[in-house]
Write a protein that holds these residues in place. Sequence first.
Motif, short mmCIF file in Angstrom:
data_model
loop_
_atom_site.label_atom_id
_atom_site.label_comp_id
_atom_site.label_asym_id
_atom_site.label_seq_id
_atom_site.Cartn_x
_atom_site.Cartn_y
_atom_site.Cartn_z
N LEU A 205 -5.70 0.24 12.88
CA LEU A 205 -5.47 -0.51 11.80
C LEU A 205 -4.17 -0.62 10.84
CD1 LEU A 205 -9.44 -0.50 10.33
CD2 LEU A 205 -7.84 -1.67 12.42
N GLY A 206 -3.32 -0.34 11.38
CA GLY A 206 -2.25 0.01 11.02
C GLY A 206 -2.16 1.42 9.33
N GLY A 207 -2.89 2.13 10.17
CA GLY A 207 -3.05 3.69 8.88
C GLY A 207 -2.00 5.32 9.83
N HIS A 208 -2.16 5.94 9.29
CA HIS A 208 -1.49 6.96 8.99
C HIS A 208 -2.48 7.74 10.10
CE1 HIS A 208 0.63 6.83 5.20
NE2 HIS A 208 1.46 5.92 6.25
N GLN A 209 -3.97 7.51 10.45
CA GLN A 209 -4.41 8.03 11.59
C GLN A 209 -3.71 8.07 12.62
OE1 GLN A 209 -7.04 10.52 10.96
NE2 GLN A 209 -7.03 10.64 9.04
N ALA A 210 -3.88 8.93 13.44
CA ALA A 210 -3.65 8.84 14.62
C ALA A 210 -4.05 9.24 15.66
CB ALA A 210 -3.06 10.56 15.43
N GLY A 211 -3.80 8.63 17.01
CA GLY A 211 -4.87 7.60 17.87
C GLY A 211 -4.52 6.80 18.42
N GLY A 212 -3.84 6.08 17.80
CA GLY A 212 -4.34 4.41 17.83
C GLY A 212 -2.88 4.45 18.40
N GLY A 213 -1.62 4.54 18.26
CA GLY A 213 -0.50 4.28 19.04
C GLY A 213 0.61 4.12 17.99
N LEU B 281 0.94 -1.21 -0.17
CA LEU B 281 0.13 -0.26 0.30
C LEU B 281 1.27 0.90 0.64
CD1 LEU B 281 -3.16 -0.77 2.16
CD2 LEU B 281 -2.43 -0.82 -0.09
N GLN B 282 1.83 1.35 0.74
CA GLN B 282 2.59 2.63 0.75
C GLN B 282 3.62 2.65 -0.52
OE1 GLN B 282 5.56 1.42 4.14
NE2 GLN B 282 3.83 2.69 5.39
N SER B 283 3.64 2.03 -1.33
CA SER B 283 4.58 1.66 -2.50
C SER B 283 3.54 2.96 -4.01
CB SER B 283 4.57 1.01 -3.27
OG SER B 283 3.78 -0.45 -3.87
N MET C 85 -3.12 7.25 0.01
CA MET C 85 -3.79 7.53 -0.04
C MET C 85 -5.54 7.12 1.72
SD MET C 85 -7.58 8.70 -1.91
CE MET C 85 -7.79 7.40 -2.52
N ILE C 86 -5.51 5.30 1.45
CA ILE C 86 -5.87 4.17 2.18
C ILE C 86 -5.51 4.43 3.65
CG2 ILE C 86 -6.58 1.53 2.72
CD1 ILE C 86 -6.72 1.44 -0.56
N LEU C 87 -4.37 4.46 3.70
CA LEU C 87 -3.65 4.21 4.93
C LEU C 87 -3.65 5.70 5.03
CD1 LEU C 87 0.41 2.92 4.16
CD2 LEU C 87 -1.83 1.59 5.41
N ASN C 88 -4.40 6.98 4.74
CA ASN C 88 -3.92 8.00 5.15
C ASN C 88 -5.26 8.07 6.38
OD1 ASN C 88 -1.46 9.56 4.52
ND2 ASN C 88 -2.28 10.26 2.42
N TYR C 89 -6.19 7.02 5.80
CA TYR C 89 -7.65 7.69 6.04
C TYR C 89 -7.86 6.21 7.35
CZ TYR C 89 -9.78 10.62 3.17
OH TYR C 89 -9.27 12.12 2.24
N LEU C 90 -7.08 5.18 7.10
CA LEU C 90 -6.50 4.41 8.13
C LEU C 90 -6.57 4.83 9.41
CD1 LEU C 90 -5.68 0.81 6.79
CD2 LEU C 90 -8.69 1.65 7.32
N PRO C 91 -7.16 4.11 10.83
CA PRO C 91 -6.89 4.69 12.25
C PRO C 91 -5.11 3.98 12.15
CG PRO C 91 -8.36 3.08 12.37
CD PRO C 91 -8.51 3.38 10.87
N ALA C 92 -4.15 4.00 12.77
CA ALA C 92 -3.10 3.71 13.38
C ALA C 92 -3.56 2.08 14.12
CB ALA C 92 -2.21 4.26 14.55
#
Length: 371
Positions: A147-155, A130-132, A138-145
């Motif tokens: 679930l492995g995304g870049h959204q803050a608040g998940g650790g 996904l990062q490549s 874009m998907i990672l930017n909308y996913l919470p941390a």
Amino acid sequence: MPSDTPSPATPLAGGPYEGKPHSADWLQSISRILRMTFSGAVIALVVWLMGDVLMVVFASVLCAVVLHGLSKILVRHLRLPYGWALSAVICGLIGSAVFLVWNSGPAMISEALRLQDALRQQETALRSTLQSTPTGQMILNYLPASLGGHQAGGGDTSSLASLGSRIAGSMTGILGSAFGAIGTLLVVLIAGLYFAMSPAVYANGFLRLVPVSKRPKVRDLLLRAGQTLWAWVAGQSLDMLVVGTLSGLGLWFIGVPLALGVLAGLCNFIPYIGAIMGAVPALLLALSLGTRETIMVAVLYSVIQFLEGNVLAPVIQRHAVQMPPAITVLSQTLFGAILGFPGLIFASPLTAVLMATLDGLTPKLDEKDLI
């Protein structure tokens, strides 16, 4: 001599007062609405404040219904006393659990560890893929941390293993007490056993809290709720057994760990949503084995769910509980939002009980009223 002149307090026929409800009727209607509103507010407050406890109580009642239903089968077919039948059921369940752990426990633990490692590796590979790509980023930017995304608040960590640990921790916080999740499970089992040993004692104790004039109706509703719960459990258990067996055989043929078949059967306790929960780990693991295995697993779960939804479920519901799919999904959303993960697990049996209760409280529609 009586006068023919009407008194001022008596409305004239055809006058402006004819056909209007009396003020006492208005007051009675307003009083009824206020009582219903107050009762609904109190019930909502109790559910909000004591949702965890209510879920433990309901789980205990569900456990008692299972034990009582199995015992009644032995009483009916073997002519055993109820106490002996209940003892036989408990010994049979404990013996089956010990036999399963003794014979299949090491293999299931080994497969679970293998599954955990494979899922962790697959999660890392999926995240790198996904990062490549711009779409993946874009998907990672909308996913919470979480679930492995870049959204803050998940650790900081994003592996599936840490995600599983966080989910397990939240479940323990929802259901747990001082003893944690294991203690809560023991409380459910012990309370369910005591309920099953003498269900009439607890039912009669509850009926004593009901006004005398309402007791026959409440008694019928309690019996209806118990029969509905047993029918739902029996039907769903058969559904879980068939789905788990077919999934295990199919995964064994493909070369995927059998533990995922057991997981698919257990997840099917939650209708519709459970099918997705059971299929996702199998698909993730199949991705690490190859495209061919992934397609085969996807086809396998699609065929099983098609057969379950169009062949098995209608046959089961014909003899058990009929719940429209839309009501089932909406109830899972509602109870999940109010009570968390336990509400999602027990949404279907709760809805079945509520539907049976409302069916007993409301009159049937006439033929002319049907749509």
